[in-house]
Motif scaffolding. Structure first.
Motif, short mmCIF file in Angstrom:
data_model
loop_
_atom_site.label_atom_id
_atom_site.label_comp_id
_atom_site.label_asym_id
_atom_site.label_seq_id
_atom_site.Cartn_x
_atom_site.Cartn_y
_atom_site.Cartn_z
N ILE A 7 -10.23 -37.27 -15.97
CA ILE A 7 -9.24 -37.95 -15.13
C ILE A 7 -9.84 -39.30 -14.78
O ILE A 7 -10.87 -39.36 -14.10
CB ILE A 7 -8.97 -37.17 -13.82
N GLY A 35 -3.15 -38.28 -8.54
CA GLY A 35 -3.92 -37.28 -7.82
C GLY A 35 -4.69 -37.87 -6.67
O GLY A 35 -4.53 -39.05 -6.33
N CYS A 36 -5.50 -37.02 -6.06
CA CYS A 36 -6.41 -37.51 -5.04
C CYS A 36 -7.69 -36.69 -5.12
O CYS A 36 -7.71 -35.58 -5.62
CB CYS A 36 -5.79 -37.45 -3.64
N GLY A 37 -8.75 -37.27 -4.64
CA GLY A 37 -10.06 -36.65 -4.72
C GLY A 37 -10.61 -36.36 -3.34
O GLY A 37 -9.90 -35.92 -2.44
N LYS A 38 -11.88 -36.66 -3.17
CA LYS A 38 -12.59 -36.29 -1.95
C LYS A 38 -12.15 -37.10 -0.74
O LYS A 38 -12.09 -36.60 0.38
CB LYS A 38 -14.10 -36.50 -2.20
N GLN A 39 -11.82 -38.37 -0.98
CA GLN A 39 -11.45 -39.21 0.16
C GLN A 39 -10.06 -38.83 0.66
O GLN A 39 -9.17 -38.51 -0.13
CB GLN A 39 -11.45 -40.70 -0.25
N ILE A 86 -16.23 -45.35 -5.64
CA ILE A 86 -15.41 -44.16 -5.44
C ILE A 86 -14.12 -44.29 -6.26
O ILE A 86 -13.60 -45.38 -6.45
CB ILE A 86 -15.08 -43.92 -3.95
N GLY A 87 -13.67 -43.14 -6.74
CA GLY A 87 -12.43 -43.13 -7.50
C GLY A 87 -12.59 -43.33 -9.00
O GLY A 87 -11.60 -43.47 -9.71
N GLY A 89 -13.29 -41.17 -11.08
CA GLY A 89 -12.68 -40.05 -11.77
C GLY A 89 -13.61 -38.86 -11.93
O GLY A 89 -14.69 -38.81 -11.34
N LYS A 90 -13.17 -37.91 -12.72
CA LYS A 90 -13.89 -36.67 -12.84
C LYS A 90 -13.71 -36.10 -14.24
O LYS A 90 -12.71 -36.36 -14.91
CB LYS A 90 -13.36 -35.67 -11.81
#
Ligand SMILES: Nc1ncnc2c1ncn2[C@@H]1O[C@H](COP(=O)(O)OP(=O)(O)OP(=O)(O)O)[C@@H](O)[C@H]1O
Ligand SMILES: [Mg+2]
Length: 113
Positions: A7, A35-39, A86-87, A89-90
């Motif tokens: 992603i 999508g969204c992640g940790k933040q 940050i951001g 992806g993963k």
């Protein structure tokens, strides 16, 4: 065989595609995603009720590869998509039991390339 789902930021896609081509990976599936992640996302208000979720546009790139190439391909993704912020992806990795090329009936290693 392994499936890699990356992603990533949409703007990183062309660099990733070129990097994958350079190491002979041409088969992939791309999906526009959000999508969204940790933040926590920005707070918004909808009809007086605040909400927390903010979806950010992303691209999901899926590729199925031989397991022996996994580390190499993960490195290509990180090199292509990292901005050290940050951001970025993963990457998700899972096992694939079988691949079949519909045209020829080839399976496994022969079919995945
Ligand atoms: N655990 C997860 N499961 C599914 N999708 C995820 C997960 N974490 C992140 N994503 C997807 O990856 C995108 C990018 O995530 P992001 O890079 O912000 O991850 P993060 O964990 O917040 O890392 P960072 O701290 O670097 O931002 C998200 O918008 C979401 O689409
Ligand atoms: Mg994040």
């Amino acid at each position: 065989m392994k499936k890699i789902e990356a992603i990533i930021r949409p703007e990183a896609f062309q660099t990733l595609k070129d990097g994958l081509s350079a190491v002979g990976i041409s088969g992939l599936t791309v999906t526009e995603a959000a999508g969204c992640g940790k933040q926590q996302g920005k707070k918004g208000v909808f009809r007086g009720t605040s909400f927390e979720i903010q979806l950010v546009p992303r691209v999901k790139v899926e590729m199925v590869i031989e397991e022996s190439r996994l580390d190499e391909i993960v490195d290509v993704i990180i090199d292509s998509c990292s901005t050290d912020t940050i951001g970025d992806g993963k990457i998700f990795i899972s096992s694939i039991e079988e691949v079949i090329r519909i045209r020829s009936g080839e399976r496994g290693k022969e079919a995945v390339l």
